[in-house]
Design a protein around this motif. Structure first.
Motif, PDB file in Angstrom:
ATOM      1  N   CYS A  25      -2.802 100.662  -7.546  1.00 55.27           N
ATOM      2  CA  CYS A  25      -3.730 101.796  -7.598  1.00 55.27           C
ATOM      3  C   CYS A  25      -3.036 103.011  -8.202  1.00 55.27           C
ATOM      4  N   ASN A  26      -3.748 103.697  -9.082  1.00 55.09           N
ATOM      5  CA  ASN A  26      -3.121 104.787  -9.825  1.00 55.09           C
ATOM      6  C   ASN A  26      -2.741 105.960  -8.939  1.00 55.09           C
ATOM      7  N   TYR A  27      -3.341 106.096  -7.760  1.00 52.51           N
ATOM      8  CA  TYR A  27      -3.020 107.199  -6.871  1.00 52.51           C
ATOM      9  C   TYR A  27      -1.949 106.836  -5.841  1.00 52.51           C
ATOM     10  N   CYS A  28      -1.502 105.583  -5.844  1.00 45.01           N
ATOM     11  CA  CYS A  28      -0.566 105.138  -4.807  1.00 45.01           C
ATOM     12  C   CYS A  28       0.644 104.424  -5.390  1.00 45.01           C
ATOM     13  N   LEU A  29       0.435 103.242  -5.974  1.00 47.75           N
ATOM     14  CA  LEU A  29       1.528 102.433  -6.525  1.00 47.75           C
ATOM     15  C   LEU A  29       1.216 102.040  -7.975  1.00 47.75           C
ATOM     16  N   PRO A  30       1.145 102.993  -8.881  1.00 49.53           N
ATOM     17  CA  PRO A  30       0.748 102.657 -10.258  1.00 49.53           C
ATOM     18  C   PRO A  30       1.694 101.685 -10.956  1.00 49.53           C
ATOM     19  N   GLU A  31       2.931 101.624 -10.517  1.00 42.90           N
ATOM     20  CA  GLU A  31       3.887 100.699 -11.125  1.00 42.90           C
ATOM     21  C   GLU A  31       4.038  99.415 -10.325  1.00 42.90           C
ATOM     22  N   GLY A  32       3.221  99.220  -9.296  1.00 44.97           N
ATOM     23  CA  GLY A  32       3.336  98.030  -8.467  1.00 44.97           C
ATOM     24  C   GLY A  32       4.468  98.149  -7.461  1.00 44.97           C
ATOM     25  N   ILE A  33       4.840  97.012  -6.870  1.00 39.60           N
ATOM     26  CA  ILE A  33       5.827  97.031  -5.780  1.00 39.60           C
ATOM     27  C   ILE A  33       7.259  97.045  -6.277  1.00 39.60           C
ATOM     28  N   GLY A  34       7.483  96.841  -7.567  1.00 43.68           N
ATOM     29  CA  GLY A  34       8.839  96.823  -8.081  1.00 43.68           C
ATOM     30  C   GLY A  34       9.408  95.424  -8.119  1.00 43.68           C
ATOM     31  N   LEU A 190      -7.763 112.905  -1.747  1.00 40.23           N
ATOM     32  CA  LEU A 190      -6.464 112.486  -2.251  1.00 40.23           C
ATOM     33  C   LEU A 190      -5.384 113.337  -1.600  1.00 40.23           C
ATOM     34  N   MET A 191      -4.355 112.671  -1.064  1.00 39.76           N
ATOM     35  CA  MET A 191      -3.249 113.374  -0.421  1.00 39.76           C
ATOM     36  C   MET A 191      -2.018 113.339  -1.315  1.00 39.76           C
ATOM     37  N   ARG A 192      -1.330 114.417  -1.343  1.00 41.97           N
ATOM     38  CA  ARG A 192      -0.096 114.462  -2.129  1.00 41.97           C
ATOM     39  C   ARG A 192       1.014 113.737  -1.388  1.00 41.97           C
ATOM     40  N   THR A 193       1.732 112.874  -2.090  1.00 43.14           N
ATOM     41  CA  THR A 193       2.886 112.174  -1.535  1.00 43.14           C
ATOM     42  C   THR A 193       4.096 112.460  -2.416  1.00 43.14           C
ATOM     43  N   GLY A 194       5.222 111.870  -2.045  1.00 42.60           N
ATOM     44  CA  GLY A 194       6.430 112.134  -2.806  1.00 42.60           C
ATOM     45  C   GLY A 194       6.373 111.653  -4.238  1.00 42.60           C
ATOM     46  N   ASP A 195       5.516 110.665  -4.513  1.00 42.98           N
ATOM     47  CA  ASP A 195       5.494 110.036  -5.838  1.00 42.98           C
ATOM     48  C   ASP A 195       4.334 110.455  -6.727  1.00 42.98           C
ATOM     49  N   ASN A 196       3.390 111.263  -6.241  1.00 40.71           N
ATOM     50  CA  ASN A 196       2.178 111.491  -7.049  1.00 40.71           C
ATOM     51  C   ASN A 196       1.881 112.961  -7.334  1.00 40.71           C
ATOM     52  N   PHE A 199      -0.256 113.585 -10.526  1.00 40.22           N
ATOM     53  CA  PHE A 199      -1.567 112.953 -10.384  1.00 40.22           C
ATOM     54  C   PHE A 199      -2.421 113.734  -9.386  1.00 40.22           C
ATOM     55  N   PHE A 200      -1.803 114.170  -8.292  1.00 40.18           N
ATOM     56  CA  PHE A 200      -2.532 114.958  -7.295  1.00 40.18           C
ATOM     57  C   PHE A 200      -3.081 116.240  -7.901  1.00 40.18           C
ATOM     58  N   ALA A 201      -2.275 116.910  -8.674  1.00 45.92           N
ATOM     59  CA  ALA A 201      -2.688 118.196  -9.245  1.00 45.92           C
ATOM     60  C   ALA A 201      -3.917 118.059 -10.132  1.00 45.92           C
ATOM     61  N   SER A 202      -4.055 116.940 -10.820  1.00 50.87           N
ATOM     62  CA  SER A 202      -5.172 116.779 -11.751  1.00 50.87           C
ATOM     63  C   SER A 202      -6.365 116.049 -11.153  1.00 50.87           C
TER      64      SER A 202
END
Length: 325
Positions: A25-34, A190-196, A199-202
């Motif tokens: 999901c683009n708001y959470c794990l856009p690059e997947g689990i790694g 949408l909640m701001r997290t350390g990684d987004n 994305f959160f701002a927009s």
């Protein structure tokens, strides 16, 4: 009863059973689990450990347990996990949050194991947009599973994260859908997290904007039960479904907090955006639910009055898959 120093009582446990998710999901794990990470995550709680944990929380007054992730259905032992929670007579409600990827093939087994409430993530009702947000072309499968849950008589809710650039324009379509579909559709800020951060701002949309629209159209607020989640729910005589709003940036959001979180590895998180989780694994593994309950009582004293999202503080939460949001 488990109560903090601000008088808040905790009837509701959100238990992550894996920190892995198969969506992007683009708001959470856009690059997947790694690369290189096991689909079980890092040493998640076993079924016996979950049973000990639930016994401890039940003895402290917990009435509702929700299994979250990551994506819980990635656990091959999910049915035994559900059975372990349901084995506690004090747990009145057993729920799960899922992306619905495997729902049609698994929902019946979950229901037999004692599941009575399901929350399904559906951020768009447009197949192309759904794929764009999640990275998967699974909307039809997810809706098929939702219909089966309703047929089984389960309380069914749908989670949709409000995204200015992706699904805000679909609001009318969502409302038309619940006119005939008896689910609670929960719009989540949408909640701001350390990684987004960018994305959160927009993409952040204030839930209060949706609430103003609902009240203008004659929707009325539902009285909350004591083990209810964070959503304010609204009903309308012309609609089979309901609307829920989860607005963590709203005024006094934390005043009604009634839930605690435990990570897949057994850490107690007093808030989704706390700066740390408290280790409980050793006590859990010992199998002594009474000692664990005493430990939890001590830890609850450190719960803060509220999060600091308004100041941009996101704590240890890098992404929402860590603790199920």
């Amino acid at each position: 009863m488990l109560q903090d120093r601000f008088g808040r009582r905790f009837y509701y446990l959100r238990l992550s059973v894996t920190d892995i998710c198969n969506y992007r999901c683009n708001y959470c794990l856009p690059e997947g689990i790694g690369c290189g990470r096991s689909l079980m995550g890092e040493n998640p709680l076993s079924v016996p450990e979950v049973a000990t944990l639930v016994r401890a929380f039940a003895s402290l007054g917990t009435e509702k347990v929700r299994l979250t992730g990551g994506e819980p259905s990635l656990r091959k032992d999910l049915v035994p996990l559900l059975e372990a929670v349901r084995a506690s007579e004090r747990i009145r409600r057993l729920a799960i949050t899922t992306n619905g990827y495997r729902l049609p093939s698994q929902i019946d087994a979950w229901h037999r194991a004692g599941l009575d409430q399901i929350n399904i993530s559906i951020d768009s009702l447009d197949p192309a947009q759904f794929r764009h947000i999640t990275g998967h072309n699974r909307l039809g499968t997810t809706l098929q599973g939702l219909e089966r849950a309703l047929t089984l008589g389960m309380t069914t809710k749908v989670n949709a994260v409000l995204l200015r650039q992706y699904n805000l324009a679909e609001l009318d379509n969502f409302l038309a859908w619940i006119r005939e579909t008896p689910v609670t559709l929960r719009f989540i800020e949408l909640m701001r997290t350390g990684d987004n951060r960018a994305f959160f701002a927009s993409n952040h949309v204030a839930g209060s904007d949706i609430e103003t629209l609902l009240l203008r159209e004659g929707w009325e607020q539902v009285i909350r039960s004591r083990d209810a989640g964070p959503a304010r729910e609204y009903f309308h005589a012309d609609y089979a479904g309901r609307i829920g709003l989860i607005t963590p940036y709203g005024k006094d959001f934390c005043a009604s907090c009634n839930r605690l979180r435990v990570s897949a590895q057994g850490k107690l998180h007093l808030c989704l955006f706390a700066d740390q989780g408290f280790e409980m694994r050793e006590t859990i593994a010992a199998g002594d639910s009474e000692a664990l309950a005493a430990h939890i009582r001590v830890l609850i004293g450190g719960k803060a009055a509220g999060h600091q999202l308004h100041e941009g503080f996101t704590g240890a939460t890098r992404n929402l898959a860590m603790l199920g949001g």
